[in-house]
Motif scaffolding. Structure first.
Motif, mmCIF file in Angstrom:
data_model
loop_
_atom_site.group_PDB
_atom_site.id
_atom_site.type_symbol
_atom_site.label_atom_id
_atom_site.label_comp_id
_atom_site.label_asym_id
_atom_site.label_seq_id
_atom_site.Cartn_x
_atom_site.Cartn_y
_atom_site.Cartn_z
ATOM 1 N N ASN A 68 0.831 -1.204 0.000
ATOM 2 C CA ASN A 68 0.000 0.000 0.000
ATOM 3 C C ASN A 68 0.862 1.249 0.000
ATOM 4 N N ALA A 69 1.954 1.250 0.746
ATOM 5 C CA ALA A 69 2.873 2.389 0.755
ATOM 6 C C ALA A 69 3.534 2.553 -0.612
ATOM 7 N N PHE A 70 3.885 1.436 -1.227
ATOM 8 C CA PHE A 70 4.489 1.455 -2.557
ATOM 9 C C PHE A 70 3.521 2.054 -3.574
ATOM 10 N N ARG A 71 2.281 1.587 -3.547
ATOM 11 C CA ARG A 71 1.258 2.095 -4.482
ATOM 12 C C ARG A 71 0.992 3.570 -4.249
ATOM 13 N N LYS A 72 0.988 3.974 -2.994
ATOM 14 C CA LYS A 72 0.728 5.383 -2.670
ATOM 15 C C LYS A 72 1.794 6.283 -3.274
ATOM 16 N N GLY A 73 3.010 5.784 -3.376
ATOM 17 C CA GLY A 73 4.087 6.557 -3.987
ATOM 18 C C GLY A 73 3.863 6.834 -5.462
#
Length: 77
Positions: A68-73
């Motif tokens: 989720n953090a990766f996608r948010k980037g």
């Protein structure tokens, strides 16, 4: 001899009454509970399949957080 037999039968009876271990997917959906169980397992106060499942649930929840953090980037919001 008879005392040992009684002890073995008592332990077998207790094992038969123990609840089914919660699944890894349960622990993935309940990360706070997974962390508590995993900590208890590391401390040696909890054992068995539920320890394995809790560790898998913790790992899956961490993996989901990282994704989720990766996608948010990459989001344009």
């Amino acid at each position: 001899m008879i005392g040992r037999l009684v002890a073995v039968l008592a332990l077998a009876g207790l094992a038969a009454c123990s609840p089914e271990p919660r699944s890894a997917s349960y622990f993935e959906a309940h990360p706070d509970e997974a962390a508590k169980v995993a900590d208890a397992c590391k401390a040696g106060t909890h054992r068995g399949q539920e320890c394995v499942n809790a560790e898998a649930g913790v790992a899956a929840a961490q993996r989901t957080e990282r994704m989720n953090a990766f996608r948010k980037g990459f989001s344009k919001d």
